[in-house]
Scaffold this active site. Structure first.
Site, mmCIF file in Angstrom:
data_model
loop_
_atom_site.group_PDB
_atom_site.id
_atom_site.type_symbol
_atom_site.label_atom_id
_atom_site.label_comp_id
_atom_site.label_asym_id
_atom_site.label_seq_id
_atom_site.Cartn_x
_atom_site.Cartn_y
_atom_site.Cartn_z
ATOM 1 N N THR A 137 -3.621 -7.835 1.121
ATOM 2 C CA THR A 137 -3.761 -8.638 2.341
ATOM 3 C C THR A 137 -3.589 -10.113 1.993
ATOM 4 O O THR A 137 -3.875 -10.512 0.865
ATOM 5 C CB THR A 137 -5.176 -8.370 2.896
ATOM 6 O OG1 THR A 137 -5.190 -7.042 3.376
ATOM 7 C CG2 THR A 137 -5.597 -9.329 3.975
ATOM 8 N N ARG A 139 -6.359 2.685 13.497
ATOM 9 C CA ARG A 139 -7.470 2.069 12.769
ATOM 10 C C ARG A 139 -7.328 0.542 12.815
ATOM 11 O O ARG A 139 -6.273 -0.003 12.526
ATOM 12 C CB ARG A 139 -7.474 2.549 11.319
ATOM 13 C CG ARG A 139 -8.589 1.924 10.439
ATOM 14 C CD ARG A 139 -8.083 0.781 9.608
ATOM 15 N NE ARG A 139 -9.071 0.302 8.635
ATOM 16 C CZ ARG A 139 -8.930 -0.807 7.929
ATOM 17 N NH1 ARG A 139 -7.850 -1.547 8.073
ATOM 18 N NH2 ARG A 139 -9.849 -1.196 7.084
ATOM 19 N N VAL A 140 -8.394 -0.126 13.204
ATOM 20 C CA VAL A 140 -8.392 -1.587 13.175
ATOM 21 C C VAL A 140 -9.420 -2.004 12.146
ATOM 22 O O VAL A 140 -10.569 -1.550 12.186
ATOM 23 C CB VAL A 140 -8.724 -2.171 14.565
ATOM 24 C CG1 VAL A 140 -8.883 -3.674 14.487
ATOM 25 C CG2 VAL A 140 -7.619 -1.807 15.558
ATOM 26 N N GLY A 141 -8.994 -2.858 11.222
ATOM 27 C CA GLY A 141 -9.889 -3.289 10.148
ATOM 28 C C GLY A 141 -10.615 -4.573 10.500
ATOM 29 O O GLY A 141 -10.735 -4.963 11.663
ATOM 30 N N ASP A 142 -11.101 -5.230 9.465
ATOM 31 C CA ASP A 142 -11.857 -6.476 9.634
ATOM 32 C C ASP A 142 -10.974 -7.654 10.019
ATOM 33 O O ASP A 142 -11.427 -8.592 10.674
ATOM 34 C CB ASP A 142 -12.555 -6.821 8.315
ATOM 35 C CG ASP A 142 -11.531 -7.022 7.193
ATOM 36 O OD1 ASP A 142 -10.735 -6.090 6.945
ATOM 37 O OD2 ASP A 142 -11.483 -8.122 6.620
ATOM 38 N N THR A 167 -10.712 -10.792 2.250
ATOM 39 C CA THR A 167 -9.904 -9.608 1.922
ATOM 40 C C THR A 167 -10.816 -8.602 1.231
ATOM 41 O O THR A 167 -11.827 -8.977 0.645
ATOM 42 C CB THR A 167 -8.713 -9.974 1.012
ATOM 43 O OG1 THR A 167 -8.139 -8.764 0.508
ATOM 44 C CG2 THR A 167 -9.115 -10.830 -0.171
ATOM 45 N N GLY A 168 -10.458 -7.334 1.312
ATOM 46 C CA GLY A 168 -11.276 -6.287 0.705
ATOM 47 C C GLY A 168 -11.376 -5.114 1.654
ATOM 48 O O GLY A 168 -10.614 -5.019 2.623
ATOM 49 N N HIS A 169 -12.310 -4.229 1.390
ATOM 50 C CA HIS A 169 -12.409 -3.014 2.202
ATOM 51 C C HIS A 169 -12.969 -3.367 3.581
ATOM 52 O O HIS A 169 -14.124 -3.753 3.728
ATOM 53 C CB HIS A 169 -13.281 -1.994 1.485
ATOM 54 C CG HIS A 169 -13.099 -0.623 2.018
ATOM 55 N ND1 HIS A 169 -14.092 0.071 2.639
ATOM 56 C CD2 HIS A 169 -11.997 0.163 2.075
ATOM 57 C CE1 HIS A 169 -13.622 1.250 3.029
ATOM 58 N NE2 HIS A 169 -12.361 1.323 2.693
ATOM 59 N N GLY A 170 -12.111 -3.245 4.586
ATOM 60 C CA GLY A 170 -12.434 -3.754 5.920
ATOM 61 C C GLY A 170 -13.702 -3.186 6.514
ATOM 62 O O GLY A 170 -14.474 -3.916 7.148
HETATM 63 N N1 ASP Z 1 -9.301 -6.110 4.728
HETATM 64 C C1 ASP Z 1 -8.091 -5.364 4.876
HETATM 65 C C2 ASP Z 1 -8.363 -4.178 5.768
HETATM 66 O O1 ASP Z 1 -9.334 -3.480 5.546
HETATM 67 C C3 ASP Z 1 -7.503 -4.876 3.590
HETATM 68 C C4 ASP Z 1 -7.422 -5.894 2.479
HETATM 69 O O2 ASP Z 1 -8.013 -6.965 2.549
HETATM 70 O O3 ASP Z 1 -6.732 -5.641 1.498
HETATM 71 O O4 ASP Z 1 -7.587 -3.927 6.642
#
Ligand code: ASP
EC number: 3.4.19.5
Length: 310
Positions: A167, A195-198, A218-221
């Protein structure tokens, strides 16, 4: 101290053969954002320019290079936020456009809404004259290979989702002390359709307020949303923490409370900045006082003159 722009290319495990491209990508996007600021542009102009460059770079999971849904489609999320007005714009699950960050800015500038999703976002893009691009032009061979691997029996896409992301995001302060953030992503590997992330959620994928600062995450949404990471970091800054300490506190809380890894870039209105991560790696770069700062592994911090092309 002003102006400054700080860019990230995703909290990740970056395979060795790809880390050079990630590094040079974030450095050139940072240069582009900094040129906007030096030319008198706003922090919003600078973050949109930097993120647009990264969306156009196939090494990153945003725009061209986005990861695929379980059905093999590209659905992208993006957000922008302006610290002066608290205006924000976002798009989620949008298809067939090259630069979701620019569409997010149009949502902020041209509608009375904060987020448009899926087909509604596409209709809005058409009404604004944003060109539609074929999905194929957004998909790289590398990403298709990962998608296929994750479909194989015995594959563990959830584990894979914790890495190999990429990301992109940026924060900036302009010479008037206005802060802004922008974040853009294809999401996580083999995500469910819809799916909608963060990333497009205000306070999660980003936040900007001239009274405190700006953050792009960034990271696991799903983990980032549980702790509203961007807003959490700004809360710690409101309590008197430095950009660096506040970023570390937010990331440490996400790790201990929900087991989530990630990374952030953070600025305050004075131009103090930080690039911090709890993942193995995060390609990042910053430009301030004609110096380019960059790194990818934990503890790495190189500097060079902004004029130096390498
Ligand atoms: N945060 C993003 C999501 O979960 C992924 C990422 O940051 O790499 O969609």
């Amino acid at each position: 101290m002003l102006p400054v722009v700080v860019v990230h290319g995703g909290a990740d495990h970056i395979p060795k053969e790809r880390s050079k491209n990630s590094m040079s990508g974030v450095c050139s996007a940072t240069r582009a954002g900094y040129a906007v600021l030096k030319g008198g542009g706003s922090s919003m102009d600078a973050v949109v320019e930097a993120v647009t460059q990264l969306e156009n770079n196939p090494s990153f999971n945003a725009g061209c290079g986005s990861v695929l849904t379980v059905k093999g489609d590209v659905e992208m999320d993006a957000i922008v936020m302006d610290g002066k007005t608290l205006g924000s714009g976002a798009v989620s699950a949008v298809r067939n456009i090259a630069n979701p960050v620019q569409l997010a800015r149009l949502v902020m500038d041209k509608t009375s809404h904060a987020c448009l999703t899926a087909e509604g976002a596409s209709q809005f893009a058409r009404s604004m004259g944003v060109p539609e691009v074929p999905q194929e032009s957004l998909i790289t061979e590398y990403i298709r290979m990962h998608w296929k691997k994750n479909l194989a029996p015995g594959a563990n896409p959830v584990e894979c989702q914790m890495g190999k992301m990429g990301t992109v995001g940026a924060v900036a302060v302009d010479s008037e002390g206005n802060v802004a953030c922008a974040t853009s992503t294809g999401g996580i590997l083999n995500k469910m359709e819809g799916r909608v992330g963060d990333t497009p959620c205000i306070g999660c994928g980003g936040y900007a307020d001239n009274q405190t600062g700006a953050v792009s995450t960034t990271g696991h949404g799903e983990a980032i949303m549980k702790v509203t990471l961007a807003r959490l970091i700004l809360f710690h800054m409101e309590q008197g923490q430095s950009v660096e300490a506040a970023s570390d506190l937010g990331l440490a809380y996400m790790k201990s409370r929900v087991g989530g890894l990630g990374g952030v870039v953070t600025v305050d209105p004075q131009g103090n900045w930080a690039a911090r991560f709890s993942s193995l790696q995060m390609a990042w770069a910053a430009a301030q006082k004609d110096t380019l700062h960059y790194g990818v592994y934990c503890g790495e911090h190189f500097t060079q003159s902004i004029e130096d092309p390498n």
